[in-house]
Design an enzyme around this catalytic site. Structure first.
Site, PDB file in Angstrom:
ATOM      1  N   GLY A  45      40.041  40.398  46.998  1.00 35.87           N
ATOM      2  CA  GLY A  45      38.792  40.726  47.689  1.00 35.87           C
ATOM      3  C   GLY A  45      38.381  39.634  48.669  1.00 35.87           C
ATOM      4  O   GLY A  45      38.379  38.461  48.325  1.00 35.87           O
ATOM      5  N   ASN A  68      39.298  39.645  32.767  1.00 40.52           N
ATOM      6  CA  ASN A  68      39.170  38.587  33.753  1.00 40.52           C
ATOM      7  C   ASN A  68      37.756  38.557  34.299  1.00 40.52           C
ATOM      8  O   ASN A  68      37.077  39.579  34.351  1.00 40.52           O
ATOM      9  CB  ASN A  68      40.193  38.755  34.887  1.00 40.52           C
ATOM     10  N   ASN A  98      41.098  44.290  50.814  1.00 41.28           N
ATOM     11  CA  ASN A  98      39.970  44.578  49.932  1.00 41.28           C
ATOM     12  C   ASN A  98      38.757  43.802  50.429  1.00 41.28           C
ATOM     13  O   ASN A  98      38.806  42.577  50.553  1.00 41.28           O
ATOM     14  CB  ASN A  98      40.341  44.197  48.493  1.00 41.28           C
ATOM     15  N   ASN A 126      35.339  47.178  47.985  1.00 40.19           N
ATOM     16  CA  ASN A 126      35.197  46.819  46.572  1.00 40.19           C
ATOM     17  C   ASN A 126      33.738  46.953  46.182  1.00 40.19           C
ATOM     18  O   ASN A 126      32.974  46.005  46.271  1.00 40.19           O
ATOM     19  CB  ASN A 126      35.708  45.392  46.348  1.00 40.19           C
ATOM     20  N   CYS A 129      33.031  45.539  41.628  1.00 42.59           N
ATOM     21  CA  CYS A 129      33.401  44.322  40.917  1.00 42.59           C
ATOM     22  C   CYS A 129      32.382  44.023  39.830  1.00 42.59           C
ATOM     23  O   CYS A 129      31.200  43.843  40.114  1.00 42.59           O
ATOM     24  CB  CYS A 129      33.498  43.131  41.864  1.00 42.59           C
ATOM     25  N   LYS A 163      36.815  51.867  46.433  1.00 41.36           N
ATOM     26  CA  LYS A 163      37.305  51.637  45.055  1.00 41.36           C
ATOM     27  C   LYS A 163      36.165  51.860  44.070  1.00 41.36           C
ATOM     28  O   LYS A 163      35.160  51.148  44.101  1.00 41.36           O
ATOM     29  CB  LYS A 163      37.856  50.216  44.917  1.00 41.36           C
ATOM     30  N   ASN A 190      38.475  50.654  38.896  1.00 39.46           N
ATOM     31  CA  ASN A 190      38.361  49.213  38.765  1.00 39.46           C
ATOM     32  C   ASN A 190      38.342  48.897  37.269  1.00 39.46           C
ATOM     33  O   ASN A 190      38.512  49.786  36.436  1.00 39.46           O
ATOM     34  CB  ASN A 190      37.083  48.731  39.466  1.00 39.46           C
ATOM     35  N   GLY A 248      46.323  50.293  34.411  1.00 38.72           N
ATOM     36  CA  GLY A 248      47.336  50.175  33.363  1.00 38.72           C
ATOM     37  C   GLY A 248      48.709  50.688  33.747  1.00 38.72           C
ATOM     38  O   GLY A 248      49.533  50.956  32.880  1.00 38.72           O
ATOM     39  N   THR A 270      47.797  44.578  36.601  1.00 36.65           N
ATOM     40  CA  THR A 270      48.116  43.589  35.565  1.00 36.65           C
ATOM     41  C   THR A 270      49.616  43.470  35.294  1.00 36.65           C
ATOM     42  O   THR A 270      50.106  42.384  34.977  1.00 36.65           O
ATOM     43  CB  THR A 270      47.346  43.966  34.280  1.00 36.65           C
TER      44      THR A 270
END
Lengths: 315, 282
Positions: A45, A68, A98, A126, A129, A163, A190, A248, A270
């Site tokens: 971002g 995170n 982003n 974004n 967040c 997003k 997100n 995921g 991830t």
């Protein structure tokens, strides 16, 4: 075999992108992954000014995932254009930037600055967040979301991807608000807001406490895939713009599941951390699946999910 | 940077929670630098996802050795692996200790499993600075948790111990040993009239290099001791990591910014070895 997909006003060569915040600015993984094989790299971002982020600890592993709370540490839009963007441009990698802000004006300013910059393929807003004060506000209030998207829409000619947050009651309502505001596509989900607790050592006076300095963080990884699939399916059935599935995704099978329920493309997050070649493997795996099932164009497979006992089929 | 599936050559218990593991990887062995680390995960992880960072502890031909404590799911699973089992590794990563210094005395200060990078560092210092003396100061909670003492003996490096309970070596914390050692170095230098003619223009403390790895309170104290005496000092930091390559920004550490404030750097990319002067402790 045709793997190119339209992600809303722009076509990328295959449906596999990196998710924001999991691939740095693209260079970090250059020695471990052939980034030229990706559909697009989505950057960390970017804010108007450089941002330092949250104090540590900023992350920890949890069951089948991780939390995170980075707090959007980034180099700021000027340094991004000067130092980060040219590397991706020279390598011919599509780059979705982003964009993050704490006010509509800041989103607009970053979007304007990036408009016309050679090498920017699209912007991803974004609005979701969870680790930044106010970061979630746009993503959880459909009216604020529509206003934000409309303001950025008026400020740039670049394709706009919005997003969405999963931390809402009705994700389809947010999706429709972003479409009303003029977004070209939607990406979701997100991270889910979560927390991790350290039990400490109560008999020695160390009371149970948060693992993360920020107390809460965003949950990602395989743990959230079923939630993401459900939300992508709901949104793909609610809007006409392309939907990009995130959550995921670690294997080609995961990616194909998202494409099946209506995602035009996916973002891998991830999984990059524990398998730097995950995106490449997913591109190869999708191609292998297409070959095995004689699918000439991936677009023929997108949205092919059916519920036989309901006789329902998308589009 | 190498990414490879590699076989385990050895994996055995040392003492307490501490273990030694070696894997075969000629490429990482060749590129290894003391202080740098590798990201490591089982080929088929049991109960976890992310790779874990480990300092390179030894390099022997094409075998890379690491020293680790079992502290959670991943390291607990590592301890159960046998020779021939496979790991996914990538590295070497991060910054490394400075080998080319003016030091005539290298002091390696370790707390617990923070001793992990020092066998490799001691070997490399002996190669790069054969005229310098190297001493390891190692702190543990008690005698039965002491590890690698004999390995430093084989390398030919003196190893002085401190234990919290006094069951071995100095009764107290390892930073007290460091103060004593620096005092001895200064006294010897005074007796000898400095470090010799070629060093006449330098203060004795500039001929000492301190390298430290261990828990944060220890590192904070080491940094303070080094600063008081104006001694060259590098710290190997530890922080939770996800990616190991500077992408996830999880492993932040506070450092002094050029403008006098603090800025977050990444332990994986800007570290794990940082000059003690640059680190900001809470």
């Amino acid at each position: 075999m045709k793997m190119a997909v339209d992600i809303g006003g722009v076509t990328i060569k295959n449906p596999v992108m990196t998710a924001s915040g999991t691939f740095g600015y693209g260079q970090e993984y250059a020695e471990l992954c052939d980034i030229t094989r990706l559909g697009a790299v989505v950057t960390k971002g970017i804010t108007l000014e450089p941002a330092g982020g949250n104090p540590p600890p900023r992350g920890c592993e949890t069951a089948a995932g991780m939390l995170n709370a980075i707090g959007l540490q980034n180099v700021g839009v000027e340094a991004f254009i000067d130092k980060k963007l040219p590397v991706l441009r020279e390598r011919g990698v599509a780059c979705v930037v982003n964009v993050q802000g704490s006010t509509i004006d800041e989103f607009v300013a970053v979007a304007k600055r990036l408009t016309g910059c050679d090498g920017v393929t699209a912007l991803e807003l974004n609005v979701s967040c969870p680790n930044k004060a106010g970061g979630l506000a746009f993503g959880t209030d459909p009216k604020a979301l529509r206003e934000l998207v409309a303001a950025v829409r008026a400020a740039t000619t670049l394709p706009l991807m919005t997003k969405l947050s999963p931390n809402v009651g009705d994700v389809a309502e947010c999706a429709r608000a972003a479409v009303d505001g003029g977004t070209d596509s939607l990406s979701l989900i997100n991270t889910l807001i979560g927390m991790a607790v350290e039990l400490g050592d109560p008999s020695r006076g160390v009371t149970p406490h948060p693992v993360l300095r920020n107390v809460t963080g965003g949950l990602s990884g395989p743990a959230i895939k079923p939630v993401a699939l459900r939300m992508v399916w709901e949104v793909a059935n609610a809007v006409q713009v392309p939907v990009i599935g995130i959550g995921g995704i670690a294997t080609a099978t995961d990616a194909l599941e998202f494409l099946a329920v209506g995602a035009s493309a996916v973002q891998v997050g991830t999984a990059n951390f524990y398998n730097p070649r995950a995106c490449e493997e997913i591109v190869d795996g999708i191609a292998a699946f297409m070959a095995e099932h004689a699918i000439a164009d991936i677009n023929d497979f997108i949205g092919s999910f059916e519920i036989p006992w309901r006789g329902e089929r998308r589009s | 940077m190498i990414q490879k599936r590699v076989p385990i050559v050895f994996n055995h218990h040392l003492a307490g929670a501490s273990h030694a593991l070696g894997f075969q990887c000629a490429e990482i062995a060749r590129e290894a630098r003391p202080g740098a680390f590798v990201m490591m995960r089982e080929a088929h992880p049991r109960g976890y996802l992310l790779a874990r960072p480990f300092s390179i502890g030894s390099v022997d031909d094409d075998t890379v050795g690491i020293f680790y404590d079992t502290v959670g799911t991943a390291t607990g699973a590592f301890a159960e692996l046998d020779q021939g089992d496979e790991l996914d590794v990538f590295g070497p990563l991060g910054t490394s200790f400075t080998l080319e210094t003016w030091a005539q005395v290298n002091i390696l200060v370790a707390g617990g499993i923070g001793i992990a990078p020092f066998p490799f560092l001691a070997v490399e210092l002996a190669k790069h600075r054969p005229q310098a003396r190297t001493v390891v100061l190692a702190g543990f909670r008690s005698a039965e948790l002491v590890v690698l003492e004999d390995l430093f003996g084989e390398i030919g490096v003196e190893c002085k111990l401190a234990t919290d309970d006094g069951s071995r070596g100095h009764h107290g914390v390892v930073t007290e040993l460091l103060e004593r050692e620096l005092g001895d170095v200064a006294a010897r230098a005074d007796e000898a009239g400095g470090f010799g003619p070629s060093d006449a223009s330098r203060r004795p403390t500039q001929s000492v290099a301190v390298y430290a790895c261990g828990p944060e309170p220890m590192l904070k104290r080491v940094a303070a001791i080094a600063a008081e005496r104006d001694v060259f000092c590098e710290l190997s930091l530890e922080q939770r990591m996800a990616c190991g390559v500077g992408a996830c920004l999880v492993c932040a550490c506070a450092t002094k910014a050029p403008d006098g404030g603090t800025e977050y750097k990444m332990v994986c990319k800007d570290g794990p070895v940082l000059n003690a002067r640059d680190v900001v402790f809470e």
